[in-house]
Enzyme design. Sequence first.
Site, mmCIF file in Angstrom:
data_model
loop_
_atom_site.group_PDB
_atom_site.id
_atom_site.type_symbol
_atom_site.label_atom_id
_atom_site.label_comp_id
_atom_site.label_asym_id
_atom_site.label_seq_id
_atom_site.Cartn_x
_atom_site.Cartn_y
_atom_site.Cartn_z
ATOM 1 C CE1 TYR A 101 -3.637 2.629 1.334
ATOM 2 C CE2 TYR A 101 -1.640 3.618 2.236
ATOM 3 C CZ TYR A 101 -2.973 3.723 1.871
ATOM 4 O OH TYR A 101 -3.633 4.902 2.060
ATOM 5 C CD GLU A 190 -5.914 4.467 -0.606
ATOM 6 O OE1 GLU A 190 -5.979 4.819 0.580
ATOM 7 O OE2 GLU A 190 -6.871 3.917 -1.200
#
Length: 380
Positions: A101, A190
């Site tokens: 991530y 993101e």
Amino acid sequence: MDLYEYQGKELFKRFGIPVSDGRLATTPDEARAAAEELGGPVVVKAQVLTGGRGKAGGVKLADDPADAEQKAKDIIGLDIRGHVVEKLWIETASDIAKEYYLSVTFDRGAKKPLFMFTTQGGVEIEEVAEKNPDALMRLHIDPLEGFQPWVARALVYGAGVEDPSEQKQIVSIIEKLYKCFVECDAMLTEINPLIVTPDGEVKALDSKFTVDDSSLYRHPDIAEFRDTKAADPLEALAREKNVTYVKLDGSVGILGNGAGLSMSTVDVVVVAGGKPANFLDLGGGGDAEGVVNALEVIAADKQVRSILFNIFGGITRCDEVARGILEALQRMELNVPMVVRLDGTNADEGRQILLDAAPPNLYVEPTMLEAAKKAVELAA
Ligand code: GDP
Ligand code: MN
């Protein structure tokens, strides 16, 4: 402005962040054609402005074009938390060895961009932050200093990435993502998951991308991404008429001057036992033109059963607003009752103008709470 995954990936690509090759499709036929062009297994991905599509059945692997067509049929029209799927992104399927991530968000509290990176990707980041906070690396960037290479290394080593080739690729992606974030005037970028393939290749498998609305004037290419169909039609109308408009879910339409007063009015309506349908900030535009524009937007909202017009006169004079209201009512037909509360500069004069003209379906109340109560009663 939130971007769809495929739009975010388009921007990632421009900044050199690796993504899979893909095509947009709006019908099962197009999905099949896209899969044919791409060749081999593909992923069929719902394009909606909400996360957790995978869990909701909006992301499906397809072995061949016929399968892609079938998966497209399954996904188009699917309701993912109130977002109905109309568009699909068909991309070459990746084999996944690891899911990481990576994000940059604008941390308003710190007034700095914030990097977050963890090798525990693929799940909601809030979950990692809660259950495994040590695994989440967080680092701010000083906007005056700008990006420094040590930041990328600190994130990658800190999160425990050990493979040198992975380290090198991720360091490079981090630097590119920062450039992308800054140059696009993003509020959030993101990548979840940032995957490592079994061959050791690192790439962005997903994108969540929010661009600062106020910067769109200098990004015509990004502004063009805006899809007026998916956006609320009333919000589009409001933009066109240049009024600030926020859609809510109740039945009382709220019109105020100034964002602060408009938001307090929302609270007062709730205190009075009602539910705001929307709120609109008239700004400084108390003239007839401004009032007509605002009333048109409010009245176009079918959920509105009454309107609360709350003005605190400062530079905007209440008598002027009162005349604006009367002129607006002559120019347009308003089918719902309206309650007006005027206070501040020339409030007495403004109220008198309205009482003298006494247009049907218009109520004048002296205080904000009484006005809210009246509006709530009329909406019931
Ligand atoms: P989200 O659920 O809205 O965050 O959508 P994502 O794009 O992140 O996809 C959800 C999940 O689907 C990912 O975490 C992956 O596990 C899986 N997925 C997406 N693309 C691929 C792919 O190309 N290959 C494989 N094997 N899985 C994928
Ligand atoms: Mn995701």
